[in-house]
Design a protein around this motif. Structure first.
Motif, PDB file in Angstrom:
ATOM      1  N   ARG A  96      74.196  65.217  52.772  1.00 66.24           N
ATOM      2  CA  ARG A  96      73.348  64.297  52.016  1.00 66.24           C
ATOM      3  C   ARG A  96      72.634  65.122  50.951  1.00 66.24           C
ATOM      4  NH1 ARG A  96      76.192  61.636  54.727  1.00 66.24           N
ATOM      5  NH2 ARG A  96      75.634  60.063  56.294  1.00 66.24           N
ATOM      6  N   TYR A  97      72.850  64.767  49.688  1.00 67.85           N
ATOM      7  CA  TYR A  97      72.220  65.594  48.660  1.00 67.85           C
ATOM      8  C   TYR A  97      70.753  65.237  48.474  1.00 67.85           C
ATOM      9  CZ  TYR A  97      71.651  62.593  44.503  1.00 67.85           C
ATOM     10  OH  TYR A  97      71.224  61.661  43.600  1.00 67.85           O
ATOM     11  N   ASN A  98      70.361  64.057  48.955  1.00 73.02           N
ATOM     12  CA  ASN A  98      68.968  63.677  48.751  1.00 73.02           C
ATOM     13  C   ASN A  98      68.583  62.534  49.681  1.00 73.02           C
ATOM     14  OD1 ASN A  98      66.518  64.060  47.451  1.00 73.02           O
ATOM     15  ND2 ASN A  98      66.923  62.544  45.879  1.00 73.02           N
ATOM     16  N   THR A  99      67.336  62.523  50.093  1.00 69.04           N
ATOM     17  CA  THR A  99      66.733  61.372  50.754  1.00 69.04           C
ATOM     18  C   THR A  99      65.601  60.912  49.858  1.00 69.04           C
ATOM     19  OG1 THR A  99      67.267  62.178  52.970  1.00 69.04           O
ATOM     20  CG2 THR A  99      65.529  60.526  52.797  1.00 69.04           C
ATOM     21  N   THR A 100      65.689  59.682  49.391  1.00 66.95           N
ATOM     22  CA  THR A 100      64.739  59.204  48.392  1.00 66.95           C
ATOM     23  C   THR A 100      63.899  58.075  48.953  1.00 66.95           C
ATOM     24  OG1 THR A 100      66.346  59.737  46.661  1.00 66.95           O
ATOM     25  CG2 THR A 100      64.492  58.351  46.033  1.00 66.95           C
ATOM     26  N   GLN A 101      62.621  58.163  48.705  1.00 71.18           N
ATOM     27  CA  GLN A 101      61.697  57.107  49.098  1.00 71.18           C
ATOM     28  C   GLN A 101      61.417  56.221  47.889  1.00 71.18           C
ATOM     29  OE1 GLN A 101      58.402  59.410  50.665  1.00 71.18           O
ATOM     30  NE2 GLN A 101      59.228  59.275  52.730  1.00 71.18           N
ATOM     31  N   TYR A 102      61.599  54.929  48.066  1.00 69.90           N
ATOM     32  CA  TYR A 102      61.419  53.973  46.972  1.00 69.90           C
ATOM     33  C   TYR A 102      60.195  53.105  47.245  1.00 69.90           C
ATOM     34  CZ  TYR A 102      66.067  55.360  45.497  1.00 69.90           C
ATOM     35  OH  TYR A 102      67.146  56.085  45.072  1.00 69.90           O
ATOM     36  N   ARG A 103      59.454  52.828  46.175  1.00 74.61           N
ATOM     37  CA  ARG A 103      58.158  52.171  46.309  1.00 74.61           C
ATOM     38  C   ARG A 103      57.964  51.078  45.255  1.00 74.61           C
ATOM     39  NH1 ARG A 103      55.056  56.277  49.101  1.00 74.61           N
ATOM     40  NH2 ARG A 103      56.249  58.215  49.172  1.00 74.61           N
ATOM     41  N   LEU A 104      57.043  50.202  45.514  1.00 80.86           N
ATOM     42  CA  LEU A 104      56.552  49.271  44.514  1.00 80.86           C
ATOM     43  C   LEU A 104      55.666  50.058  43.555  1.00 80.86           C
ATOM     44  CD1 LEU A 104      55.798  46.316  43.509  1.00 80.86           C
ATOM     45  CD2 LEU A 104      53.911  46.466  45.153  1.00 80.86           C
ATOM     46  N   ILE A 105      55.804  49.816  42.235  1.00 83.58           N
ATOM     47  CA  ILE A 105      54.936  50.473  41.261  1.00 83.58           C
ATOM     48  C   ILE A 105      54.172  49.430  40.456  1.00 83.58           C
ATOM     49  CG2 ILE A 105      56.325  52.564  41.097  1.00 83.58           C
ATOM     50  CD1 ILE A 105      57.444  51.498  38.432  1.00 83.58           C
ATOM     51  N   MET A 106      52.912  49.763  40.120  1.00 86.43           N
ATOM     52  CA  MET A 106      52.055  48.908  39.298  1.00 86.43           C
ATOM     53  C   MET A 106      51.234  49.817  38.397  1.00 86.43           C
ATOM     54  SD  MET A 106      50.856  46.119  42.204  1.00 86.43           S
ATOM     55  CE  MET A 106      50.840  44.660  41.174  1.00 86.43           C
ATOM     56  N   ARG A 107      51.117  49.475  37.144  1.00 88.64           N
ATOM     57  CA  ARG A 107      50.530  50.421  36.195  1.00 88.64           C
ATOM     58  C   ARG A 107      49.035  50.611  36.422  1.00 88.64           C
ATOM     59  NH1 ARG A 107      49.766  48.678  29.988  1.00 88.64           N
ATOM     60  NH2 ARG A 107      48.372  46.909  30.267  1.00 88.64           N
ATOM     61  N   ARG A 108      48.610  51.858  36.239  1.00 86.18           N
ATOM     62  CA  ARG A 108      47.223  52.247  36.493  1.00 86.18           C
ATOM     63  C   ARG A 108      46.244  51.574  35.537  1.00 86.18           C
ATOM     64  NH1 ARG A 108      46.649  56.619  39.869  1.00 86.18           N
ATOM     65  NH2 ARG A 108      48.580  57.747  40.359  1.00 86.18           N
ATOM     66  N   ALA A 109      46.698  51.276  34.317  1.00 87.07           N
ATOM     67  CA  ALA A 109      45.797  50.755  33.291  1.00 87.07           C
ATOM     68  C   ALA A 109      45.235  49.378  33.623  1.00 87.07           C
ATOM     69  CB  ALA A 109      46.515  50.708  31.940  1.00 87.07           C
ATOM     70  N   ASP A 110      45.855  48.648  34.526  1.00 91.03           N
ATOM     71  CA  ASP A 110      45.378  47.322  34.909  1.00 91.03           C
ATOM     72  C   ASP A 110      44.448  47.443  36.110  1.00 91.03           C
ATOM     73  OD1 ASP A 110      46.918  46.290  32.904  1.00 91.03           O
ATOM     74  OD2 ASP A 110      48.566  45.702  34.216  1.00 91.03           O
ATOM     75  N   ALA A 111      43.190  47.071  35.910  1.00 89.77           N
ATOM     76  CA  ALA A 111      42.168  47.290  36.929  1.00 89.77           C
ATOM     77  C   ALA A 111      42.477  46.611  38.253  1.00 89.77           C
ATOM     78  CB  ALA A 111      40.814  46.824  36.398  1.00 89.77           C
ATOM     79  N   ALA A 112      43.140  45.456  38.210  1.00 87.08           N
ATOM     80  CA  ALA A 112      43.396  44.696  39.439  1.00 87.08           C
ATOM     81  C   ALA A 112      44.458  45.344  40.320  1.00 87.08           C
ATOM     82  CB  ALA A 112      43.819  43.276  39.091  1.00 87.08           C
ATOM     83  N   ASN A 113      45.248  46.250  39.764  1.00 89.66           N
ATOM     84  CA  ASN A 113      46.421  46.720  40.500  1.00 89.66           C
ATOM     85  C   ASN A 113      46.102  47.614  41.693  1.00 89.66           C
ATOM     86  OD1 ASN A 113      48.200  45.260  39.003  1.00 89.66           O
ATOM     87  ND2 ASN A 113      48.743  46.922  37.613  1.00 89.66           N
ATOM     88  N   ALA A 114      44.996  48.328  41.645  1.00 91.16           N
ATOM     89  CA  ALA A 114      44.622  49.140  42.807  1.00 91.16           C
ATOM     90  C   ALA A 114      44.411  48.243  44.024  1.00 91.16           C
ATOM     91  CB  ALA A 114      43.365  49.950  42.513  1.00 91.16           C
ATOM     92  N   GLY A 115      43.793  47.087  43.799  1.00 92.56           N
ATOM     93  CA  GLY A 115      43.593  46.138  44.890  1.00 92.56           C
ATOM     94  C   GLY A 115      44.896  45.537  45.376  1.00 92.56           C
ATOM     95  N   TYR A 116      45.821  45.240  44.445  1.00 91.66           N
ATOM     96  CA  TYR A 116      47.114  44.695  44.841  1.00 91.66           C
ATOM     97  C   TYR A 116      47.911  45.697  45.672  1.00 91.66           C
ATOM     98  CZ  TYR A 116      46.718  40.563  41.846  1.00 91.66           C
ATOM     99  OH  TYR A 116      46.341  39.365  41.280  1.00 91.66           O
ATOM    100  N   ILE A 117      47.878  46.953  45.269  1.00 91.98           N
ATOM    101  CA  ILE A 117      48.599  47.980  46.028  1.00 91.98           C
ATOM    102  C   ILE A 117      48.017  48.110  47.428  1.00 91.98           C
ATOM    103  CG2 ILE A 117      48.985  50.467  46.224  1.00 91.98           C
ATOM    104  CD1 ILE A 117      50.927  49.288  44.311  1.00 91.98           C
ATOM    105  N   GLU A 118      46.698  48.093  47.524  1.00 95.09           N
ATOM    106  CA  GLU A 118      46.039  48.195  48.839  1.00 95.09           C
ATOM    107  C   GLU A 118      46.437  47.019  49.727  1.00 95.09           C
ATOM    108  OE1 GLU A 118      41.531  48.334  50.765  1.00 95.09           O
ATOM    109  OE2 GLU A 118      41.812  48.500  48.597  1.00 95.09           O
TER     110      GLU A 118
END
Length: 240
Positions: free
Chosen positions: A191-213
């Motif tokens: 196996r050349y790699n094990t990759t972890q994939y995630r939801l991403i939301m841009r930092r510039a939007d203030a509401a996104n920290a709450g959505y990620i949490e």
């Protein structure tokens, strides 16, 4: 009566996430848009949030998240803090952990121990994807719009190897090629790699920290319920 019925309505939230074609994990054509989309949908639902998906080519899916056209995008690998993606985006807990391998034609002499072994080879890549060996001297990365087109180029002998998730590669060969064509492709050892994939939301939007949490909290609930493991087992069994 107005107050009684207004409270649930006021709490309803809907977000829009860009998505893409990455069978069998994600697709506009699959039940629930694929197992990984289903996981994201249900994790948010457990926190009272409804998800609307827009399916885009991967570069556009990323760009729309980057510029705030959508609330976020799924699913993406996120590199170290110094990378553009890590600087611009918040990322969730791991949604999918995928094992990546090299596919090549039978009879083609190929072995891999380190990224430098790719020097001199025509390596198939997907537009919008990041590969850790991109800057290895001598590697020719030949990008295509989709994973399937990469495998078609591999079958035709136009490229030498294709790095891809083992699940994805096997799905494409099983469902998009004639049996005799698929039989001509094999997987390199290791196996050349094990990759972890995630939801991403841009930092510039203030509401996104709450959505990620809230997403992370919902994801933990989904795992504790056993549904996450069930959906991944269904995926492995070919039910998506």
């Amino acid at each position: 009566m107005f107050c009684v019925f207004a409270v649930p309505w006021a709490r309803a939230e809907t977000i829009t996430l860009s998505n893409g074609e990455w069978l069998p994990y994600l697709s506009e054509t699959l039940p629930y848009y694929g197992a990984v989309s289903r996981i994201v949908t249900e994790a948010f639902a457990l926190e009272g949030i409804t998800v609307n998906y827009v399916f885009r080519p991967w570069p556009r899916a990323y760009a729309e998240a980057q510029h705030g056209v959508v609330n976020g995008s799924l699913v993406w690998s996120v590199g170290p803090p110094s990378t553009e993606r890590a600087r611009e985006f918040l990322s969730s807990d791991t949604v999918l952990e995928a094992q990546s391998v090299f596919f090549h034609r039978k009879g083609y002499s190929f072995s891999w121990n380190r990224d430098a072994d790719l020097a001199g080879l025509r390596v198939g890549g997907v537009a919008g994807y990041e590969y850790r060996f991109e800057d290895v001297p001598g590697v020719h990365l030949d990008r295509a719009p989709t994973e399937e087109l990469n495998f078609r180029k591999l079958v035709a002998g136009r490229i030498d190897v294709v790095p891809a998730s083992l699940d994805v590669g096997r799905y494409i060969l099983r469902t998009r090629f004639k049996p005799e064509e698929a039989a001509g492709i094999t997987v390199a050892a290791g196996r050349y790699n094990t990759t972890q994939y995630r939801l991403i939301m841009r930092r510039a939007d203030a509401a996104n920290a709450g959505y990620i949490e809230r997403f992370n909290r919902g994801l933990r609930k989904l795992k504790e319920s056993g549904k996450y493991d069930q959906y991944m087992a269904d995926l492995a069994a070919g039910r998506y």
